[in-house]
Structure formats: C-alpha cells, structure tokens
Write an enzyme that holds these catalytic residues in place. Structure first.
Site, PDB file in Angstrom:
ATOM      1  N   THR A 154     -13.783   7.194   1.521  1.00 31.37           N
ATOM      2  CA  THR A 154     -13.008   8.155   2.311  1.00 31.37           C
ATOM      3  C   THR A 154     -11.506   7.998   2.034  1.00 31.37           C
ATOM      4  OG1 THR A 154     -12.854   6.564   4.127  1.00 31.37           O
ATOM      5  CG2 THR A 154     -14.697   8.118   4.206  1.00 31.37           C
ATOM      6  N   VAL A 212     -17.850  -3.376   5.287  1.00 35.33           N
ATOM      7  CA  VAL A 212     -18.098  -4.309   4.179  1.00 35.33           C
ATOM      8  C   VAL A 212     -18.324  -5.749   4.624  1.00 35.33           C
ATOM      9  CG1 VAL A 212     -16.938  -2.978   2.398  1.00 35.33           C
ATOM     10  CG2 VAL A 212     -15.624  -4.617   3.730  1.00 35.33           C
ATOM     11  N   LYS A 252      -6.512  -2.596  -8.798  1.00 30.33           N
ATOM     12  CA  LYS A 252      -5.385  -3.493  -8.613  1.00 30.33           C
ATOM     13  C   LYS A 252      -4.971  -3.477  -7.141  1.00 30.33           C
ATOM     14  CE  LYS A 252      -1.238  -2.083  -9.050  1.00 30.33           C
ATOM     15  NZ  LYS A 252      -0.064  -1.219  -8.916  1.00 30.33           N
ATOM     16  N   ASP A 295      -6.490  -1.145 -15.056  1.00 32.87           N
ATOM     17  CA  ASP A 295      -5.045  -0.951 -15.153  1.00 32.87           C
ATOM     18  C   ASP A 295      -4.927   0.478 -15.670  1.00 32.87           C
ATOM     19  OD1 ASP A 295      -2.450  -0.606 -16.285  1.00 32.87           O
ATOM     20  OD2 ASP A 295      -2.182  -2.763 -16.172  1.00 32.87           O
ATOM     21  N   HIS A 296      -4.562   1.408 -14.801  1.00 31.57           N
ATOM     22  CA  HIS A 296      -4.725   2.811 -15.203  1.00 31.57           C
ATOM     23  C   HIS A 296      -3.800   3.193 -16.355  1.00 31.57           C
ATOM     24  CE1 HIS A 296      -1.319   3.669 -12.488  1.00 31.57           C
ATOM     25  NE2 HIS A 296      -1.179   4.809 -13.130  1.00 31.57           N
ATOM     26  N   HIS A 332       1.119  -3.038 -15.532  1.00 31.94           N
ATOM     27  CA  HIS A 332       1.322  -1.938 -16.494  1.00 31.94           C
ATOM     28  C   HIS A 332       2.375  -2.268 -17.567  1.00 31.94           C
ATOM     29  CE1 HIS A 332      -0.893  -0.059 -13.376  1.00 31.94           C
ATOM     30  NE2 HIS A 332       0.118   0.280 -12.615  1.00 31.94           N
TER      31      HIS A 332
END
Ligand SMILES: NC(=O)C1=CN([C@@H]2O[C@H](COP(=O)(O)OP(=O)(O)OC[C@H]3O[C@@H](n4cnc5c(N)ncnc54)[C@H](OP(=O)(O)O)[C@@H]3O)[C@@H](O)[C@H]2O)C=CC1
Ligand SMILES: O=C1O[C@H](COP(=O)(O)O)[C@@H](O)[C@H](O)[C@H]1O
Length: 508
Positions: free
Chosen positions: A26, A98, A160, A189-190, A252
C-alpha cells in the site's frame, strides 16, 4: 542467450512464471514505481502468462480494493481497459503484520494456492518495499514459516537503505543470510537500472577509441553530478537520519564511480563484473578523521533568495537546528596503477537549480598548443559527457578548425542523444531491475562486498561530520551549492563544468 549468474545458467530472454510477494503493497514506492513497472513488463510480454502478485500490508483491504489501487497507479499508461482488467486480475491482497507469525501461515496458504492455480513451479520473488527495520524479521519468517521451501527459486529483492553504517549493514546482512544465499539476494540500487548508467560499460568496452585512453596518462579528472531540484518533501523524518551522504553517496554515486574506475571484466557475466567493481572499491584511498575535510565538503540549503522555497530546517519533520547535510561534494582517489593522481569528483544535492545527472570525463591537454601561442588563448580540453538524466546520450567535445583563413580552432560537440522513440522504449530503472530479478540476472544489483566497502568508506566521513557542527545553512535553495565545493576543485586547478552548458543535443 544463456548466461551464468551466481553459478546458475539463466536464459536471458525468458521470464519464468513466478509469484511476487510484495511487502509494503500500500506504500508510496509500490504505487509510484512497482505497479507501473510490472504493467509495462506485462504489456511488452515480459511477464510469463502465469504471473501472480500477492500484496501485503497492515491495511484491511481485500482483492477488489487492492486491484482498484493498482489500476489507478497504471491508468495513465494505457487506454486499453480490457488489458488493465486482465492485468489486475493477477493481483491478490492479504492484510498482514510483518511481525505477527500467524499472518505468515495465511500468506503461505495463499501462495501455495496461487502456485497451483497459475502453475508457477514454486518460483517466488519476495519484494521488501518497506522500512528497513523490518527486512531482517521478514527474511526470518519467510524461512522459518516455510515460504521459501518450494521447488522453484526463492529470491529476496531488498530496497535501500541497506543499513545506516557498516555495523548495522553487517547485522542486517547476517540476518538475511540466515534465510537466503547471497546469490538469491537482490539489493536494489535503482541507478544501476538506468539506461545510461548501464551504458558506461558499453562506452568503455565497446569502443576502441576510449579504453586505451581510460587511465591517468590521458584523463585529468572525472566529475559526476547528480543534482535535484526537489527538497526533502515529506521525507524529512527519514532524511534527518540519513542526509545526502548516506542517501546518495554511499550507494548511487559510488556505484557510478566503481563502473567508471573498474578494470575491464573478463566477461559480462555478473560475477566477473562484480569482482572488478569490488577491486575498484578496494583501491579507493581510505579517508581518516583528519583528512575527511580535505576531500569532502557538505552543505545544507537555506530558504531561496526570492523567499519562495523553505530552508531545510523549516521543512516538515526536520529539527530546526539540524546538522544534516543536503549537499555533498567530494574527491575520491584510487591508489592503483590506472588511476593514480586522477581525482574522481562527485557532487549531489537537493534544491539545486537543475534536475540533472551527468558524468564528465575531462581529458588532459595535448602536450603543446600549436594554435594559440602568440595570444596565449588556450585550447578547450576534450570532454566526454555521459548524460544520464533527464536527457540520455553522449557528447564528445572536440576542437576543429575555424572556417576561414586563420589557423584557429572552435570547440565543437559530437552528440548522440537517445531519440524520442528510444526514450519511450527505454525501460524505467525499476522495470529493468524487476525483470532482471525475475530472470535471475543479478548484474545490476549490489553485492554484499560492494555494500560493505562503500559503507566503510562513507562511515569515516559520517563520523567526522557528526563530531563537528557545520555552519548551516550554507547555500540558498535553488543555487549550485556551497562555495567550498568550488574550492575543492580550484585547489587542484580544476572547476566544475557547468551542467547547463553541456546539453546533449546542441551542435556548434
Ligand atoms: N518511495 C520512494 O520513492 C523510495 C523508497 N525506497 C525504499 O522503499 C521502501 C518503502 O518505501 P515507501 O514505499 O516510500 O514507504 P511507505 O511508508 O510509503 O510504505 C510503507 C509500507 O509498509 C507497510 N507497513 C508498515 N508497517 C508495517 C507492518 N508492521 N506490517 C506490514 N506492513 C507494514 C505500509 O502499509 P500499512 O500502513 O498499510 O501497513 C506501507 O505499505 C523503504 O525501504 C524506502 O527506503 C527507496 C527508494 C525510493
Ligand atoms: O535513492 C534516492 O534517489 C532519489 C534520486 O533518484 P533519481 O532517479 O530521481 O535521480 C533521491 O531523490 C532520493 O532522496 C534517494 O533516496
């Protein structure tokens, strides 16, 4: 094409049927990035027909509410209602806390049912799009409540930040390694999913022109900038514990540095690339508490000069006396044969004038200037500019003869820009990474060794800055950062190449 990943043979072109179990279904990341990426993969035929997604979070939603939520997040991407309806029919929702053991039993039951219904072969991708403090607990439950005990693969995709320093990252790693092998852990790590970051390897290793020059004999310095116009928005709470150093540099920025600095791998298989990146990380000159301020500078934005933008300290959930940096510039040196003496400058900041990520490789001057000896005008240095975002492309800055009788030169640019069609077809970073994880290609994910080495580099800087208050704010919002960042380069005889002068598509 078959390639090898973590010892397993993987067919790159096919995505196996799999169940994705998404924790944090969500949340913001799921809505803004993950559902649109899944939809794009689906539309391009990159999801096996037998895919299914279970979304979980605490909210008491049911399948219908969840499917509507997913639909809203992808609605702008298509006018094909039937296609959307078919897509969302693969989504299921289970309310779940969770930390509550019982809810994993329900989750397992639903997962087993869907396995059977969609013939998924027990393949599971567990995607943790949640606050990091839950990562370890979830990984434990997945194993001990038997969600990973299937005939297919069980991969953990983890967002991350991976810890907030080396000890916390080690602890988290030890915890998730109790349940998952390193080969099954996909640390996102986009930036590694961005088209032009992936292009660094091709530029270097597919061009006879560059690789021979890619060293300290021909390159004088490399500059990597990632500037953002946004401030911290609603993320003040998180950002206060992170700052630009941990939010951007540890991951990054250092990942881009390692791709630029690594030695050529013996193949493009993930293990080979990774071991070269790790070697590059290991040859970064470590800093000490005493040397940090010679190599790194920090900043925090104040209100904009026109008063339209708040200063960082006025933002939501930010301490009015905050010592958190919103800007970092630094010099990374490599103590190895290839790079000895070549500074890699990095800078990243929020509330800059421009949203832009670029890499500028500045070549050394030629040994003798034949053109401007009398009036002492200097030749422009050659630059290779890699445009990561928002434009995607490459520009080579050269000198060419000025038209006419005089033997003088003009700076010229050779540009390659990804065209509109390329950009439309360019998968979003998350789209690529989800696809890779489904196919078992871990090349563009960070291995534990890289995470550990980058934390040990960054921890010293964080500690030095924790102990010493900075004179914040030291740059107004919507300006290029603190003066100290310019001085960092000036003392080496360089300057930051102004980003707005480095357009990809302008030809002289
Ligand atoms: N948003 C972004 O752009 C980016 C995010 N990330 C990372 O992705 C992760 C998720 O970020 P984001 O989506 O922004 O976070 P959000 O706060 O928007 O979402 C958190 C999610 O976790 C759920 N949740 C919280 N507590 C529990 C619990 N006890 N049990 C079950 N579910 C719970 C929430 O749902 P509910 O309240 O219904 O339980 C919600 O779905 C973080 O690690 C973040 O650092 C990384 C890069 C960018
Ligand atoms: O990981 C993060 O990255 C974004 C910047 O990503 P980009 O793809 O827009 O360049 C940054 O805003 C955020 O603070 C950070 O957590």
């Amino acid at each position: 094409m078959i390639f090898k990943s973590g010892g397993i043979n993987v067919n790159k072109s096919e995505t196996p049927a799999a169940l994705t179990i998404l924790f944090g279904a969500t949340g913001d990341l799921a809505k803004r990035k993950l559902y649109p990426s899944l939809y794009r993969l689906y539309r391009k035929g990159h999801l096996a027909s037998g895919f299914a997604v279970i979304g979980t979070a605490r909210r008491e939603w049911d399948n219908d509410i969840f499917r509507e939520h997913v639909k809203k997040s992808v609605i702008e991407l298509t006018t094909d209602q039937d296609q959307i309806d078919e897509f969302i029919s693969h989504f299921y929702y289970l309310p779940h806390d969770v930390s509550d053991s019982n809810s994993y039993i329900e989750l397992r039951t639903l997962a087993n049912e869907l396995d059977h219904q969609y013939s998924l072969g027990g393949n599971r991708l567990f995607y943790l799009a949640m606050a990091p403090e839950f990562f370890g607990t979830i990984a434990d439950h997945l194993k001990y409540d038997n969600l990973t005990d299937t005939e297919g693969f069980g991969r953990l995709v983890i967002e991350k930040p991976f810890g907030h320093d080396l000890p916390s990252a080690q602890e988290l790693n030890a915890q998730i390694r109790r349940s998952f092998d390193e080969k099954d852990i996909y640390r996102i790590d986009h930036y590694l999913g961005k088209e032009m970051v992936q292009n660094i390897e091709s530029i270097r290793f597919a061009n006879a022109l560059f690789e021979p020059l890619w060293n300290n004999r021909y390159i004088s310095n490399i500059q990597i900038t990632s500037s953002e116009t946004l401030g911290v928005e609603e993320r003040g709470g998180y950002y206060e514990t992170s700052g630009a150093l941990k939010d951007m540099v540890q991951n990054h920025m250092l990942q881009m540095v390692s791709l630029l600095a690594m030695e050529p791998p013996i193949s493009l298989q993930d293990d080979d690339i990774r071991s070269e990146k790790v070697r590059a990380f290991r040859s970064m000159r470590p800093l000490t508490l005493e040397t940090v301020n010679e190599y790194f500078v920090r900043g925090q934005y104040g209100p904009s000069e026109n008063g339209n933008m708040l200063g960082y300290r006025e933002e939501l959930n930010v301490n009015p006396e905050s010592n958190t940096e919103t800007y970092v510039a630094g010099k990374v040196m490599f103590d190895n044969f290839r790079w000895a003496g070549v500074p890699f400058y990095i800078r990243t900041g929020k509330r800059m004038p421009l949203k832009s990520t670029k890499i500028v490789v500045q070549f050394k001057n030629i040994p003798m200037n034949l053109y401007y000896r009398s009036n002492e005008q200097e030749l422009e240095p050659n630059l290779l500019v890699i445009h990561i975002q928002p434009e995607e492309g490459i520009t080579l800055h050269l000198n060419a003869k000025r038209a006419g009788h005089q033997l003088q030169t003009n700076p010229v640019k050779l540009s390659y820009a990804n065209s509109g069609t390329d950009i439309m077809n360019t998968p979003e970073a998350y789209e690529k990474l989800i696809h890779d994880a489904m196919r078992g290609d871990s090349t563009n994910f960070t291995h534990w060794d890289e995470v550990a080495l980058s934390w040990s580099f960054v921890d010293v800087i964080a500690e030095a800055w924790r102990n010493e208050k900075a004179p914040y704010p030291n740059y107004p919002a919507s300006t290029t950062g603190p003066k100290a960042a310019d001085e960092l380069l000036e003392q080496d005889g360089f300057f930051w190449w102004p980003l707005d002068m480095l357009d990809v598509d302008v030809c002289n």
